[in-house]
Design a protein around this motif. Structure first.
Motif, short mmCIF file in Angstrom:
data_model
loop_
_atom_site.label_atom_id
_atom_site.label_comp_id
_atom_site.label_asym_id
_atom_site.label_seq_id
_atom_site.Cartn_x
_atom_site.Cartn_y
_atom_site.Cartn_z
N ALA A 1 0.83 -1.21 0.00
CA ALA A 1 0.00 0.00 0.00
C ALA A 1 0.86 1.25 0.00
O ALA A 1 0.53 2.25 -0.64
CB ALA A 1 -0.93 -0.01 1.22
N ASN A 2 1.99 1.21 0.71
CA ASN A 2 2.91 2.35 0.70
C ASN A 2 3.48 2.57 -0.69
O ASN A 2 3.60 3.71 -1.17
CB ASN A 2 4.03 2.11 1.70
CG ASN A 2 5.02 3.25 1.73
OD1 ASN A 2 4.71 4.36 2.16
ND2 ASN A 2 6.23 3.00 1.27
N ASP A 3 3.85 1.48 -1.38
CA ASP A 3 4.36 1.61 -2.74
C ASP A 3 3.29 2.21 -3.67
O ASP A 3 3.60 3.05 -4.51
CB ASP A 3 4.79 0.25 -3.27
CG ASP A 3 6.07 -0.24 -2.61
OD1 ASP A 3 6.76 0.58 -1.98
OD2 ASP A 3 6.37 -1.44 -2.71
N LEU A 4 2.05 1.76 -3.51
CA LEU A 4 0.97 2.33 -4.32
C LEU A 4 0.80 3.81 -4.03
O LEU A 4 0.52 4.61 -4.94
CB LEU A 4 -0.33 1.58 -4.06
CG LEU A 4 -0.41 0.14 -4.59
CD1 LEU A 4 -1.66 -0.56 -4.04
CD2 LEU A 4 -0.43 0.13 -6.11
N GLY A 5 0.93 4.17 -2.75
CA GLY A 5 0.83 5.58 -2.40
C GLY A 5 1.94 6.40 -3.04
O GLY A 5 1.72 7.53 -3.49
N GLN A 6 3.17 5.85 -3.06
CA GLN A 6 4.27 6.56 -3.70
C GLN A 6 4.04 6.69 -5.21
O GLN A 6 4.57 7.61 -5.84
CB GLN A 6 5.59 5.83 -3.44
CG GLN A 6 5.99 5.76 -1.98
CD GLN A 6 6.22 7.13 -1.37
OE1 GLN A 6 6.52 8.07 -2.08
NE2 GLN A 6 6.07 7.24 -0.06
N MET A 7 3.28 5.77 -5.78
CA MET A 7 2.94 5.86 -7.20
C MET A 7 1.73 6.76 -7.42
O MET A 7 1.24 6.88 -8.55
CB MET A 7 2.64 4.45 -7.73
CG MET A 7 3.84 3.52 -7.72
SD MET A 7 3.36 1.79 -7.99
CE MET A 7 2.67 1.89 -9.65
N ARG A 8 1.23 7.37 -6.34
CA ARG A 8 0.09 8.29 -6.38
C ARG A 8 -1.18 7.60 -6.85
O ARG A 8 -2.00 8.18 -7.55
CB ARG A 8 0.39 9.50 -7.27
CG ARG A 8 1.68 10.23 -6.94
CD ARG A 8 1.67 10.81 -5.54
NE ARG A 8 2.82 11.65 -5.28
CZ ARG A 8 3.93 11.24 -4.66
NH1 ARG A 8 4.03 9.98 -4.26
NH2 ARG A 8 4.93 12.07 -4.45
N LEU A 9 -1.34 6.32 -6.46
CA LEU A 9 -2.56 5.58 -6.79
C LEU A 9 -3.43 5.51 -5.55
O LEU A 9 -3.02 4.97 -4.53
CB LEU A 9 -2.21 4.17 -7.28
CG LEU A 9 -1.44 4.09 -8.60
CD1 LEU A 9 -1.17 2.64 -8.96
CD2 LEU A 9 -2.21 4.76 -9.72
N SER A 10 -4.62 6.06 -5.61
CA SER A 10 -5.52 6.10 -4.46
C SER A 10 -6.64 5.09 -4.64
O SER A 10 -6.99 4.69 -5.75
CB SER A 10 -6.12 7.50 -4.28
OG SER A 10 -5.11 8.45 -4.02
N ALA A 11 -7.24 4.68 -3.51
CA ALA A 11 -8.41 3.79 -3.53
C ALA A 11 -9.65 4.64 -3.73
O ALA A 11 -10.05 5.37 -2.83
CB ALA A 11 -8.49 3.01 -2.23
N HIS A 12 -10.22 4.56 -4.90
CA HIS A 12 -11.39 5.38 -5.21
C HIS A 12 -12.63 4.77 -4.56
O HIS A 12 -12.96 3.61 -4.77
CB HIS A 12 -11.60 5.48 -6.72
CG HIS A 12 -10.55 6.33 -7.37
ND1 HIS A 12 -10.74 6.94 -8.58
CD2 HIS A 12 -9.30 6.66 -6.96
CE1 HIS A 12 -9.65 7.62 -8.91
NE2 HIS A 12 -8.77 7.46 -7.95
N SER A 13 -13.31 5.58 -3.78
CA SER A 13 -14.42 5.07 -2.99
C SER A 13 -15.57 4.55 -3.84
O SER A 13 -16.34 3.72 -3.41
CB SER A 13 -14.94 6.17 -2.06
OG SER A 13 -15.33 7.30 -2.81
N ARG A 14 -15.71 5.02 -5.09
CA ARG A 14 -16.82 4.56 -5.92
C ARG A 14 -16.44 3.36 -6.78
O ARG A 14 -17.26 2.83 -7.50
CB ARG A 14 -17.26 5.70 -6.84
CG ARG A 14 -17.79 6.91 -6.12
CD ARG A 14 -18.47 7.82 -7.11
NE ARG A 14 -18.32 9.21 -6.76
CZ ARG A 14 -18.64 10.21 -7.57
NH1 ARG A 14 -19.10 9.95 -8.76
NH2 ARG A 14 -18.49 11.46 -7.20
N GLU A 15 -15.16 2.98 -6.76
CA GLU A 15 -14.71 1.92 -7.66
C GLU A 15 -13.84 0.92 -6.91
O GLU A 15 -12.72 0.65 -7.30
CB GLU A 15 -13.93 2.53 -8.84
CG GLU A 15 -14.74 3.50 -9.66
CD GLU A 15 -13.91 4.14 -10.77
OE1 GLU A 15 -12.74 3.74 -10.93
OE2 GLU A 15 -14.42 5.01 -11.47
N TRP A 16 -14.36 0.37 -5.84
CA TRP A 16 -13.58 -0.62 -5.10
C TRP A 16 -13.43 -1.86 -5.96
O TRP A 16 -14.42 -2.40 -6.48
CB TRP A 16 -14.28 -0.95 -3.80
CG TRP A 16 -14.19 0.17 -2.81
CD1 TRP A 16 -13.95 1.49 -3.06
CD2 TRP A 16 -14.32 0.07 -1.40
NE1 TRP A 16 -13.93 2.20 -1.91
CE2 TRP A 16 -14.16 1.36 -0.86
CE3 TRP A 16 -14.56 -0.98 -0.54
CZ2 TRP A 16 -14.22 1.62 0.49
CZ3 TRP A 16 -14.62 -0.73 0.82
CH2 TRP A 16 -14.46 0.56 1.33
#
Length: 605
Positions: A203-218
Motif C-alpha cells: 500500500a505504501n508503494d501504491l501511495g508513492q505511485m500516487r494511486l488512491s483507492a477510489h471510494s466509488r470503484e472498489w
C-alpha cells in the motif's frame, strides 16, 4: 475483495440465470469433505439488480448470488470456487484486523495478501484447488491503475503458489515485487500477520505511485472471492464510503477526527465532539474558547528542519546521459541528540587502542628532511657532494643542511558520509544487533580517531524518499568542534527511507571541494545498495552512484567506502572500485579495522 459499493448496471441478456437451490447441499458437503467444516450456503439478498454481487461470508454462512456472469465457465465451477475460497478463510484462521487504523488502500492490499495466503496454504494441501481458482479468474489485463494492478497481483500470486508461474510473465515491477516478497515469506504463511506486514508495504508503494483507492470503484479482482468484510473487526468497522465523496480520497479515522488524503492535499474533518479521542498517533486536538492551533507531530525519521535545497543531475545508464536538475537535495543539521557517555564508555577499550595507534603514527610522522637551504645541523652527505663539485670546478649546491620535520599536518581532510536508509535496520548478528548500530559506532569511533589526530573532518548523513526528497543531514561540520553536540547527534542516529547514493555523493563532493583542501577524502559508510521507492530498475541507481564516484575523482577527490554488507561486496566494489572498499562485518572488528583504514588513508594522502 471488499464490497463493491458501485450501483451496478442492470443485468444484461448475456447473464445466464442460475438456481442456487440444487447446488446448496452439494456445496455444503464439498466444504465438509475438504476441511471438515460446516458452512451454510444461502442466496444473497436483493442487490439492486446486481448480476453477480460479491459473495459475503458472515460467521459460518456464505451468501452467493443467483445470476452468473456471462464469462464464467459454469455455475457449478463458480459456486464451488467461491465455497472453497470462503472455507479456506475459515480453515486457515483469517484474523480480524482493526479497520479503524487503516485507510481504504491499506485495507484493499491487506485483503489481497490474505486471500493469497489462505489460497497458498490450500493449494499446497490440495493442489486441485489451484486449477479450480485459476479457471474462475477473469481474463488477463495490462491496466496500471489501482484496480488493474490488484487484478494482476492477484493472478500472479495464485499462479506462483500453484507452481505455474511461467504461464504468467507480468512485467510490472510492483507485481514482480509482490510475488517475490510473498514467496520469500513462505516459511511464515501460517502466520496471518504477514498479510498486514506485506499489505502495508505494498500500500505504501501504491501511495508513492500516487494511486488512491477510489471510494466509488472498489476493485473486484475475481468473481469467486468474497468481500472480505469478515477480516475486519466489526466493532471498529470502517464506515462505508459516502456515495457523494469525491473520487481519489483516502480516509483515516483517528479518534474524534477524520483525516482525508485528497488529490490536493490533506484535510481534517471533525466528527462528533463527544467521540473518543483514541490513541495519540501524531494528530493532537484541543478544545479551547479561542481558535485552537492544530499541530501535526512528524515521526522522528522525518527530519522537519527546513534546509537549503539544491538540484542535481542523475545519470541514466540506458540513455547514457544525465537528466538535468533531476534530484532535489535538502541540506540541514541533524535535529536530534542523545547523551553519548554510555556509548563512549562501551567502546572505552577500543578508544585506548586508537589512541595508541595515533601516538605511534605521530612519532613516525617526524622525519629528517635532507639537503635543505637552512636547518639545525649539517647534512654530511650533502657537504661531501658540495666539496666534490667544488674541486671539479663546478658550482657547489648550497643545500647542505638537514632538519626534523613533522609530517602530521599532511593528513587528509575527511568528509564521512553515513547511509541513514532503512535498509540498515536489518540485524547483522545472531543477537539481533541492527546494521545501523554498526554504522553509528564506526562513525563515532572514526570521528574520535580523526579528532585525536588533529585532522579537519565532518560527519554527514543522507536518506531519500523519491528524487524530490533527498534528505542530507549534518552531524558535524568542518567549522564546528567535535564536542558533546556532534557526539550526541551520532548517538541519536536513526534510519528511515531509501538510499539515493548518487545525489548524496554529488552534494557531499560539492561541500568538500569547496574547502580547497590539499588532500580531500570522501569516506562513505554504507551497505552499498542504492535504491529508492520511485525507481523500479534495480541497476539504475547503481550505475548513477558509480558515475557520481567517477565525477568526484575527476575533480581531485579521493572516494573510499566502508562497506557494512557482508553479502554484497561485489556491488560496492563495482561502484567504488575494488581497491577503494574496506569491509567491516561485526562490532568486534572495529578496533582492528578502523586503525588499519585510517593509516592506509593517511598514507594515500
Amino acid at each position: 475483495m471488499l464490497t463493491n459499493h458501485v450501483r451496478p448496471a442492470e443485468p444484461s441478456a448475456g447473464d445466464p440465470p442460475s438456481d442456487l437451490e440444487p447446488h446448496t447441499r452439494r456445496l455444503e458437503l464439498y466444504v465438509r469433505a475438504l476441511w471438515a467444516l460446516d458452512l451454510a450456503i444461502s442466496p444473497a439478498g436483493a442487490q439492486d439488480g446486481a448480476a453477480w454481487p460479491a459473495p459475503s461470508l458472515q460467521d459460518d454462512v456464505l451468501s452467493l448470488g443467483t445470476l452468473i456472469p456471462a464469462d464464467s465457465p459454469s455455475p457449478e465451477l463458480l459456486y464451488r470456487a467461491a465455497a472453497a475460497h470462503a472455507a479456506a478463510h475459515r480453515a486457515y484462521g483469517s484474523p480480524s484486523f482493526e479497520a479503524k487504523a487503516l485507510n481504504l488502500r491499506q485495507q484493499l492490499m491487506i485483503s489481497l495478501v490474505e486471500d493469497a495466503r489462505v489460497e497458498a496454504l490450500a493449494v499446497h494441501e490440495l493442489p486441485g484447488l489451484g486449477r479450480l481458482w485459476r479457471r474462475c479468474h477473469g481474463p488477463a489485463d495490462e491496466a496500471s491503475d489501482l484496480p488493474g494492478l490488484m487484478v494482476r497481483m492477484s493472478r500472479a500470486l495464485l499462479w506462483a503458489v500453484s507452481g505455474v508461474h511461467s504461464e504468467i510473465q507480468d512485467s510490472h515491477p510492483l507485481v514482480q515485487k509482490a510475488v517475490a516478497c510473498f514467496l520469500d515469506l513462505q516459511p511464515r504463511w501460517r502466520d496471518p500477520g504477514i498479510s498486514r506486514d506485506l499489505g502495508l508495504a505494498l500500500a505504501n508503494d501504491l501511495g508513492q505511485m500516487r494511486l488512491s483507492a477510489h471510494s466509488r470503484e472498489w476493485p473486484r479482482v475475481a468473481p469467486y472471492r468474497d468481500d472480505n468484510r469478515h477480516l475486519f473487526d466489526s466493532s471498529k468497522e470502517l464506515e462505508a464510503p459516502d456515495a457523494n465523496q469525491p473520487a481519489g480520497v483516502d480516509t483515516d479515522t483517528r479518534g474524534g477526527a477524520r483525516l482525508e488524503e485528497a488529490d490536493r492535499g490533506i484535510q481534517l474533518r471533525l466528527a462528533d465532539a463527544d467521540a473518543p479521542t483514541g490513541e495519540d498517533q501524531g494528530l493532537r486536538l484541543r478544545q479551547s474558547g479561542a481558535p485552537a492551533a492544530l499541530r501535526f507531530r512528524r515521526d522522528q525519521s522525518e527530519h522537519q528542519e527546513s534546509g537549503v535545497e539544491t538540484l542535481y543531475p542523475e545519470w541514466h545508464h540506458r540513455m547514457a546521459r544525465y537528466r538535468a536538475d533531476w534530484c532535489r537535495v535538502n541540506d540541514a543539521p541533524y535535529p536530534h541528540s542523545l547523551p553519548a557517555k554510555a556509548l563512549l564508555a562501551r567502546h572505552r577499550q577500543t578508544l585506548r587502542q586508537l589512541r595508541r595507534q595515533i601516538d605511534t603514527w605521530r612519532l613516525r610522522a617526524w622525519h629528517i628532511a635532507r639537503a635543505q637551504q637552512d636547518g639545525d645541523e649539517l647534512d654530511l652527505d650533502a657537504v661531501v657532494r658540495a666539496v666534490i663539485r667544488r674541486r671539479m670546478g663546478d658550482e657547489p649546491d648550497p643545500r647542505v643542511y638537514h632538519r626534523r620535520v613533522n609530517g602530521e599536518g599532511h593528513g587528509p581532510t575527511v568528509l564521512v558520509l553515513l547511509d541513514l536508509s532503512v535498509s540498515l535496520a536489518r540485524p547483522v548478528t545472531t543477537a539481533g544487533t541492527p546494521l545501523f548500530e554498526l554504522a553509528r559506532d564506526a562513525a563515532l569511533l572514526l570521528a574520535e580517531t580523526l579528532h585525536l589526530a588533529g585532522h579537519r573532518f565532518a560527519i554527514h548523513g543522507f536518506q531519500s524518499d523519491t528524487r524530490h526528497r533527498v534528505n542530507y543531514r549534518r552531524f558535524k561540520d568542518f567549522d564546528r568542534p567535535h564536542d558533546a553536540l556532534s557526539r550526541g547527534r551520532l548517538a541519536a542516529l536513526q534510519v528511515a527511507g531509501s538510499t539515493r547514493l548518487g545525489a548524496a555523493l554529488r552534494h557531499a563532493g560539492d561541500r568538500l571541494a569547496g574547502l580547497g583542501a590539499e588532500h580531500p577524502l570522501l569516506l562513505v559508510i554504507s551497505d552499498g545498495e542504492p535504491s529508492d521507492i520511485d525507481v523500479h530498475d534495480p541497476e539504475h541507481l547503481t550505475h548513477d552512484a558509480r558515475e557520481a564516484v567517477r565525477d568526484q575523482r575527476a575533480r581531485g577527490l579521493a572516494v573510499h567506502c566502508l562497506n557494512l554488507e557482508p553479502r554484497d561486496d561485489a556491488r560496492a566494489a563495482w561502484i567504488f572500485g575494488a581497491h577503494h572498499v574496506s569491509g567491516v562485518r561485526t562490532l568486534s572488528q572495529l578496533p582492528r579495522r578502523l586503525p588499519e583504514l585510517y593509516l592506509s588513508l593517511v598514507r594515500q594522502a
